[in-house]
Motif scaffolding. Structure first.
Motif, mmCIF file in Angstrom:
data_model
loop_
_atom_site.group_PDB
_atom_site.id
_atom_site.type_symbol
_atom_site.label_atom_id
_atom_site.label_comp_id
_atom_site.label_asym_id
_atom_site.label_seq_id
_atom_site.Cartn_x
_atom_site.Cartn_y
_atom_site.Cartn_z
ATOM 1 N N THR A 108 -19.360 42.472 -34.587
ATOM 2 C CA THR A 108 -18.503 43.452 -35.269
ATOM 3 C C THR A 108 -19.271 44.187 -36.363
ATOM 4 O O THR A 108 -19.199 45.412 -36.483
ATOM 5 N N MET A 109 -20.022 43.455 -37.190
ATOM 6 C CA MET A 109 -20.792 44.094 -38.253
ATOM 7 C C MET A 109 -21.852 45.020 -37.693
ATOM 8 O O MET A 109 -22.059 46.127 -38.218
ATOM 9 N N GLU A 110 -22.517 44.610 -36.632
ATOM 10 C CA GLU A 110 -23.526 45.470 -36.022
ATOM 11 C C GLU A 110 -22.895 46.759 -35.508
ATOM 12 O O GLU A 110 -23.465 47.847 -35.647
ATOM 13 N N ILE B 238 -11.383 47.365 -29.383
ATOM 14 C CA ILE B 238 -12.826 47.311 -29.170
ATOM 15 C C ILE B 238 -13.223 45.834 -29.251
ATOM 16 O O ILE B 238 -12.901 45.152 -30.223
ATOM 17 N N ILE B 239 -13.891 45.343 -28.234
ATOM 18 C CA ILE B 239 -14.215 43.916 -28.156
ATOM 19 C C ILE B 239 -15.695 43.721 -28.468
ATOM 20 O O ILE B 239 -16.566 44.116 -27.688
ATOM 21 N N SER B 240 -15.967 43.120 -29.628
ATOM 22 C CA SER B 240 -17.354 42.816 -29.995
ATOM 23 C C SER B 240 -17.725 41.451 -29.424
ATOM 24 O O SER B 240 -16.911 40.789 -28.774
ATOM 25 N N GLY C 33 -15.373 39.195 -31.857
ATOM 26 C CA GLY C 33 -13.970 39.411 -32.175
ATOM 27 C C GLY C 33 -13.443 40.743 -31.691
ATOM 28 O O GLY C 33 -13.947 41.322 -30.726
ATOM 29 N N ILE C 34 -12.402 41.232 -32.384
ATOM 30 C CA ILE C 34 -11.693 42.450 -32.002
ATOM 31 C C ILE C 34 -11.773 43.454 -33.147
ATOM 32 O O ILE C 34 -11.667 43.082 -34.324
ATOM 33 N N ILE C 35 -11.920 44.739 -32.792
ATOM 34 C CA ILE C 35 -11.989 45.814 -33.788
ATOM 35 C C ILE C 35 -10.920 46.853 -33.469
ATOM 36 O O ILE C 35 -10.783 47.287 -32.317
ATOM 37 N N HIS C 36 -10.153 47.231 -34.476
ATOM 38 C CA HIS C 36 -9.207 48.338 -34.376
ATOM 39 C C HIS C 36 -9.572 49.342 -35.473
ATOM 40 O O HIS C 36 -9.674 48.965 -36.652
ATOM 41 N N VAL C 37 -9.760 50.599 -35.123
ATOM 42 C CA VAL C 37 -10.172 51.622 -36.087
ATOM 43 C C VAL C 37 -8.940 52.387 -36.569
ATOM 44 O O VAL C 37 -8.203 52.973 -35.770
ATOM 45 N N ALA D 148 -14.180 48.163 -22.767
ATOM 46 C CA ALA D 148 -13.882 47.993 -24.193
ATOM 47 C C ALA D 148 -14.912 47.123 -24.896
ATOM 48 O O ALA D 148 -14.922 47.048 -26.120
ATOM 49 N N LYS D 149 -15.786 46.476 -24.144
ATOM 50 C CA LYS D 149 -16.731 45.541 -24.745
ATOM 51 C C LYS D 149 -17.965 46.264 -25.277
ATOM 52 O O LYS D 149 -18.506 47.142 -24.629
#
Length: 217
Positions: free
Chosen positions: A37-39, A194-196, A199-203, A31-32
Motif C-alpha cells: 500500500t505504501m509503495e 485497489i488490492i495491494s 491490504g485494500i486501498i480506497h481513494v 484490481a491488484k
C-alpha cells in the motif's frame, strides 16, 4: 456530391465511435497492484504527499499491515493547508503554512482515522452501511449505495445502477439516523477496491478536505 456525402458519413461514423468509446466494455480490469500500500501511494502522483504525511505520523507499518486505507489525495491536503493558512492570516497577514508545518501529533492523531485494521472490500459493504473503528479509535460508517437511475446521467445505457462507496464521519456523539446524514459528513470514494500485496486501498474524492477540517474547526 456523392463523394462529399460519403466523406461526411465516414467522418460522422468515426466521430460517433470516439464519442461513445467510454461505453464500450473493455473487460474486467485487474484490481491488484503488485506492491505494498505504501509503495503504491508513494508511486502515485496524486497520492504521494499523503504518503509523506503517513511516514511523518509513524503509521507506515499500520498502512502496510493487513489493513484498509481510505486515502485522501494531494488536493485534499492542499485544501487543508489553505484553510489553516486562511485562519492564520486573520491574525497575521504575512503568515505562511505548508505541509511541513503540520504538527506531528496532529498527523498521528488524525491520520489514523483513514486506516482500518482489517480488509474492507466492496463485497463487504451494504447500502445501510456498517460502523468500522479506525486505528485511532474513531468510528466511520462505510457503505455501498446504488445511484438511482435518474442520477447517473447515463439514461438507459447501463443495465444496472452503479454503486458508490461512501466514507462517513460521525457528527456529534451519536450516529444520526441514516436518512439524516448530510453531505457535510459524507465523502464519496472516487476509486475503490485497489488490492495491494498487503491490504485494500480506497481513494477519496478530491473535494474532501484532509481530516474533514470543515467539521473540526
Amino acid at each position: 456530391m456523392k463523394k462529399l456525402i460519403l466523406i461526411v458519413a465516414v467522418v460522422f461514423a468515426l466521430f460517433s465511435c470516439e464519442q461513445n468509446d467510454y461505453l464500450v466494455d473493455g473487460g474486467v480490469s485487474d484490481a491488484k497492484v503488485e506492491m505494498t500500500t505504501m509503495e503504491f501511494i508513494k508511486s502515485h502522483p496524486q497520492l504521494d504527499t499523503v504518503a509523506i504525511l503517513i511516514d511523518r505520523a509513524g503509521l507506515a507499518d499500520e498502512v502496510n499491515g493487513n489493513s484498509t486505507l481510505f486515502v485522501a489525495n494531494n488536493l485534499s491536503v492542499r485544501r487543508y493547508v489553505d484553510k489553516v493558512l486562511t485562519e492564520l492570516r486573520k491574525e497575521d497577514p504575512l503568515a505562511e503554512y505548508t505541509i511541513n508545518d503540520i504538527p506531528t501529533d496532529t498527523l498521528t492523531k488524525y491520520m489514523g482515522g483513514y486506516i482500518f485494521p482489517e480488509r474492507i472490500t466492496r463485497d463487504d459493504l451494504v447500502k445501510e452501511g456498517a460502523i468500522y473503528t479506525a486505528i485511532n479509535g474513531e468510528q466511520r460508517r462505510i457503505s455501498l449505495e446504488p445511484q438511482l437511475d435518474g442520477e447517473t446521467g447515463y439514461g438507459d445505457q447501463l443495465s444496472s445502477a452503479p454503486g458508490y462507496v461512501y466514507y462517513t464521519y460521525k457528527d456529534g456523539d451519536e450516529w444520526d439516523e441514516w436518512d439524516n446524514v448530510t453531505n457535510d459528513t459524507r465523502v464519496i470514494v472516487r476509486t475503490s477496491n485497489i488490492i495491494s500485496t498487503n491490504g485494500i486501498i480506497h481513494v477519496l474524492q478530491g473535494s474532501h478536505t484532509l481530516f474533514n477540517f470543515d467539521i473540526d474547526e
